[in-house]
Write an enzyme that holds these catalytic residues in place. Sequence first.
Site, PDB file in Angstrom:
ATOM      1  N   PHE A 140       0.958  -1.034  -0.009  1.00  0.00           N
ATOM      2  CA  PHE A 140       0.079  -0.107  -0.154  1.00  0.00           C
ATOM      3  C   PHE A 140       1.181   1.395   0.111  1.00  0.00           C
ATOM      4  O   PHE A 140       1.461   1.503   0.938  1.00  0.00           O
ATOM      5  CB  PHE A 140      -0.884   0.058   1.082  1.00  0.00           C
ATOM      6  N   ASP A 225       9.395   3.083   2.092  1.00  0.00           N
ATOM      7  CA  ASP A 225       8.106   3.534   2.412  1.00  0.00           C
ATOM      8  C   ASP A 225       7.928   3.308   3.979  1.00  0.00           C
ATOM      9  O   ASP A 225       7.307   2.332   4.401  1.00  0.00           O
ATOM     10  CB  ASP A 225       6.988   3.302   1.732  1.00  0.00           C
ATOM     11  N   LYS A 254       2.340  11.105   7.175  1.00  0.00           N
ATOM     12  CA  LYS A 254       1.495  11.026   8.675  1.00  0.00           C
ATOM     13  C   LYS A 254       1.961  11.537   9.661  1.00  0.00           C
ATOM     14  O   LYS A 254       1.753  12.886   9.928  1.00  0.00           O
ATOM     15  CB  LYS A 254       1.474   9.351   8.676  1.00  0.00           C
TER      16      LYS A 254
HETATM   17  N1  PXG Z   1       2.414   4.444   2.195  1.00  0.00           N
HETATM   18  C1  PXG Z   1       1.979   3.786   3.147  1.00  0.00           C
HETATM   19  C2  PXG Z   1       2.637   2.708   3.779  1.00  0.00           C
HETATM   20  C3  PXG Z   1       0.615   4.064   4.007  1.00  0.00           C
HETATM   21  O1  PXG Z   1       0.201   3.357   4.917  1.00  0.00           O
HETATM   22  C4  PXG Z   1       0.411   5.898   2.215  1.00  0.00           C
HETATM   23  C5  PXG Z   1       1.683   5.523   1.531  1.00  0.00           C
HETATM   24  C6  PXG Z   1      -0.167   6.959   1.290  1.00  0.00           C
HETATM   25  O2  PXG Z   1      -0.489   8.203   2.295  1.00  0.00           O
HETATM   26  P1  PXG Z   1      -1.507   9.143   2.077  1.00  0.00           P
HETATM   27  O3  PXG Z   1      -1.211  10.416   3.001  1.00  0.00           O
HETATM   28  O4  PXG Z   1      -1.451   9.815   0.471  1.00  0.00           O
HETATM   29  O5  PXG Z   1      -2.874   8.404   2.350  1.00  0.00           O
HETATM   30  C7  PXG Z   1      -0.240   4.983   3.222  1.00  0.00           C
HETATM   31  C8  PXG Z   1      -1.415   5.385   3.854  1.00  0.00           C
HETATM   32  C9  PXG Z   1      -6.865   5.597   3.434  1.00  0.00           C
HETATM   33  C10 PXG Z   1      -5.838   5.005   4.214  1.00  0.00           C
HETATM   34  O6  PXG Z   1      -7.643   6.099   4.216  1.00  0.00           O
HETATM   35  C11 PXG Z   1      -4.432   5.467   4.025  1.00  0.00           C
HETATM   36  C12 PXG Z   1      -3.513   4.435   4.702  1.00  0.00           C
HETATM   37  C13 PXG Z   1      -4.002   3.618   5.504  1.00  0.00           C
HETATM   38  C14 PXG Z   1      -5.234   3.288   5.987  1.00  0.00           C
HETATM   39  C15 PXG Z   1      -6.259   3.974   5.028  1.00  0.00           C
HETATM   40  O7  PXG Z   1      -6.551   5.829   2.264  1.00  0.00           O
HETATM   41  N2  PXG Z   1      -2.241   4.685   4.662  1.00  0.00           N
END
Ligand code: PXG
Length: 399
Positions: A140, A225, A254
Amino acid sequence: MNALELLTLAERYSAKNYYPLPVVLSRGKGVWVYDVEGKRYLDMLSCYSALNQGHRHPTIIRTLKKQLDRLTLTSRAFHNDQFGPFCQYLCELTNQEQVLLMNTGAEAVETAIKAARKWGYEKKGIEKDKAEIIVCANNFHGRTTTIISFSSEELYREGFGPFAPGFKIIPYDDISALKQAINPNTVGFLVEPIQGEAGVIVPTPGYLAKAKEICQENKILFILDEIQTGLGRTGKMFCYEYEDAKPDILILGKALGGGCIPVSAIASSAEVMSVFTPGTHGSTFGGNPLACAVGKAALEVIVEENLPSRALENGNYFMERLHSLKSPHIKEIRGKGLLIGVEIKESSGKARPFCEKLSQKGILAKETHEQVVRFAPPLIISKEEIDWAIPRIEAVLCR
Ligand code: PXG
């Protein structure tokens, strides 16, 4: 307005790209949040690790308010006085030479992809438009059209094509697959130290160090990441420290925003960063003075309050207490520090109803990948607060 009225408005006026628990929050402090009726909950999701410092940490809020009264946005057309000190702090903390500031996690991942490709063309002489990046199944990394192009989750992709080429998906935690996937056009290997969204999947010890070694041998970039695992979450400042697997490009987001605003970054060497020249990449909001002030305060809180070691100690304590539960529903408990996944047996149904029951008991947790309940509270959580949670978790998971 009461909760029902607010839920009705959301239902009527918002796209349904989420399926939230029916809890309407209106206040938060530390590890606690309150709904519109005043009911208190222990936040064990922490906005997927964006709240490592807790809700409204006083130092971060003070910094935010102070900066709000001075200067908020400038664009990168001009310099601002918060930018340099934040970049310096971030470089020193990550032991990297330069950073590039963005806003959301996905933007930082996109930035890392761009950096790796351009580095491949300029420093390795790869033929135009042929660069390849290796990624892992069940990754992810965000939701942009390029990033979902290399997702293996059909739900994230279905209906959103055509997809971007240039990515090769291999199984996670599989060193021989990595070796086999490398070819002369490979520029980088992008991987999460623990796969959070895939259900808190912890790789075999030594995997990251070995992957880094293979990247070095093949002159490709090792890109981590750490958006979810970084900044103390797993019991170290960065999860790669467990294996001394410092990346060529580190991706953060985050908790870098201190639980207030979106702040993300990549950190790397001056050699990699040299591919970015004026005009080649940018962001209206990236590096704005409010974000820089908050980002620096967010990092200082993590350092000064020893949040990584607190996450390690209290994570181990929490894990021990979870292991002591006699639950007919738990298949496995795994994780590192305060990133913990409890996998529910398929015979017990999906994780979602357990999360719904937990919220009724005053604990907010969210399922990930259908069978896993993720517990990832703010890193400031105390043993007493974990002790408060355990009988409530027991009441849900042990009957
Ligand atoms: N890399 C990792 C490992 C993540 O957990 C992202 C990238 C993307 O970050 P942004 O700030 O663009 O969302 C994440 C995000 C959701 C959601 O609601 C996002 C994450 C975890 C759970 C839900 O899109 N992680």
